[in-house]
Design a protein around this motif. Structure first.
Motif, mmCIF file in Angstrom:
data_model
loop_
_atom_site.group_PDB
_atom_site.id
_atom_site.type_symbol
_atom_site.label_atom_id
_atom_site.label_comp_id
_atom_site.label_asym_id
_atom_site.label_seq_id
_atom_site.Cartn_x
_atom_site.Cartn_y
_atom_site.Cartn_z
ATOM 1 N N UNK A 185 31.436 40.207 35.228
ATOM 2 C CA UNK A 185 32.141 39.472 34.224
ATOM 3 C C UNK A 185 32.528 38.117 34.789
ATOM 4 N N UNK A 186 32.641 37.139 33.917
ATOM 5 C CA UNK A 186 33.061 35.800 34.317
ATOM 6 C C UNK A 186 34.568 35.688 34.154
ATOM 7 N N UNK A 187 35.213 35.138 35.144
ATOM 8 C CA UNK A 187 36.656 34.924 35.129
ATOM 9 C C UNK A 187 36.899 33.427 35.185
ATOM 10 N N UNK A 188 37.766 32.954 34.311
ATOM 11 C CA UNK A 188 38.124 31.530 34.324
ATOM 12 C C UNK A 188 39.644 31.417 34.315
ATOM 13 N N UNK A 189 40.134 30.423 35.027
ATOM 14 C CA UNK A 189 41.564 30.134 35.047
ATOM 15 C C UNK A 189 41.736 28.664 34.705
ATOM 16 N N UNK A 190 42.525 28.386 33.700
ATOM 17 C CA UNK A 190 42.853 27.006 33.343
ATOM 18 C C UNK A 190 43.915 26.539 34.334
ATOM 19 N N UNK A 191 43.487 25.793 35.331
ATOM 20 C CA UNK A 191 44.390 25.375 36.393
ATOM 21 C C UNK A 191 45.444 24.378 35.915
ATOM 22 N N UNK A 192 45.233 23.776 34.757
ATOM 23 C CA UNK A 192 46.257 22.896 34.184
ATOM 24 C C UNK A 192 47.410 23.718 33.624
ATOM 25 N N UNK A 193 47.117 24.950 33.217
ATOM 26 C CA UNK A 193 48.160 25.842 32.704
ATOM 27 C C UNK A 193 48.815 26.673 33.800
ATOM 28 N N UNK A 194 48.041 27.035 34.813
ATOM 29 C CA UNK A 194 48.518 27.936 35.869
ATOM 30 C C UNK A 194 49.760 27.359 36.552
ATOM 31 N N UNK A 195 50.791 28.199 36.658
ATOM 32 C CA UNK A 195 52.034 27.809 37.326
ATOM 33 C C UNK A 195 52.275 28.639 38.590
ATOM 34 N N UNK A 196 51.245 29.342 39.061
ATOM 35 C CA UNK A 196 51.285 30.128 40.300
ATOM 36 C C UNK A 196 52.392 31.185 40.312
ATOM 37 N N UNK A 197 52.579 31.854 39.186
ATOM 38 C CA UNK A 197 53.554 32.947 39.142
ATOM 39 C C UNK A 197 53.093 34.118 40.003
ATOM 40 N N UNK A 198 51.778 34.307 40.141
ATOM 41 C CA UNK A 198 51.234 35.330 41.024
ATOM 42 C C UNK A 198 51.060 36.707 40.408
ATOM 43 N N UNK A 199 51.323 36.858 39.132
ATOM 44 C CA UNK A 199 51.158 38.167 38.505
ATOM 45 C C UNK A 199 49.713 38.645 38.591
ATOM 46 N N UNK A 200 48.766 37.726 38.508
ATOM 47 C CA UNK A 200 47.349 38.090 38.613
ATOM 48 C C UNK A 200 47.027 38.604 40.013
ATOM 49 N N UNK A 201 47.649 38.031 41.020
ATOM 50 C CA UNK A 201 47.408 38.447 42.408
ATOM 51 C C UNK A 201 47.867 39.889 42.603
ATOM 52 N N UNK A 202 49.000 40.246 42.012
ATOM 53 C CA UNK A 202 49.497 41.618 42.117
ATOM 54 C C UNK A 202 48.612 42.586 41.333
ATOM 55 N N UNK A 203 48.124 42.170 40.166
ATOM 56 C CA UNK A 203 47.343 43.052 39.297
ATOM 57 C C UNK A 203 45.905 43.235 39.772
ATOM 58 N N UNK A 204 45.310 42.195 40.353
ATOM 59 C CA UNK A 204 43.901 42.258 40.770
ATOM 60 C C UNK A 204 43.694 41.491 42.077
ATOM 61 N N UNK A 205 44.200 42.024 43.176
ATOM 62 C CA UNK A 205 44.122 41.294 44.457
ATOM 63 C C UNK A 205 42.708 41.106 45.006
ATOM 64 N N UNK A 206 41.743 41.854 44.489
ATOM 65 C CA UNK A 206 40.360 41.667 44.932
ATOM 66 C C UNK A 206 39.718 40.458 44.262
#
Length: 64
Positions: A1-22
């Motif tokens: 699957x393709x994953x995209x992150x809008x870096x203009x929106x990202x505020x580095x809360x880190x919830x994604x890191x906890x949910x999918x650290x791989x």
């Protein structure tokens, strides 16, 4: 699957890191880095990461 992150929106809360650290992590300067072509076996984790993002910066699409 393709994953995209809008870096203009990202505020580095880190919830994604906890949910999918791989797939998501922070570099040495605390900027988000991610695997744009994630294994489909990680779909559940990545969907949870996208749902957990408070600014909805993560989108998923089928692999091309």
């Amino acid at each position: 699957m393709r994953v995209a992150v809008d870096m203009k929106l990202c505020e580095s809360h880190g919830q994604c890191v906890f949910a999918a650290p791989q797939v998501f992590s922070f570099d040495d300067e605390e900027y988000l880095v991610f695997e744009p072509e994630a294994d489909d076996a990680l779909r559940d984790q990545v969907e949870k990461a996208a749902a957990a993002c408070p600014v909805r910066a993560i989108t998923l699409a089928p692999a091309s």
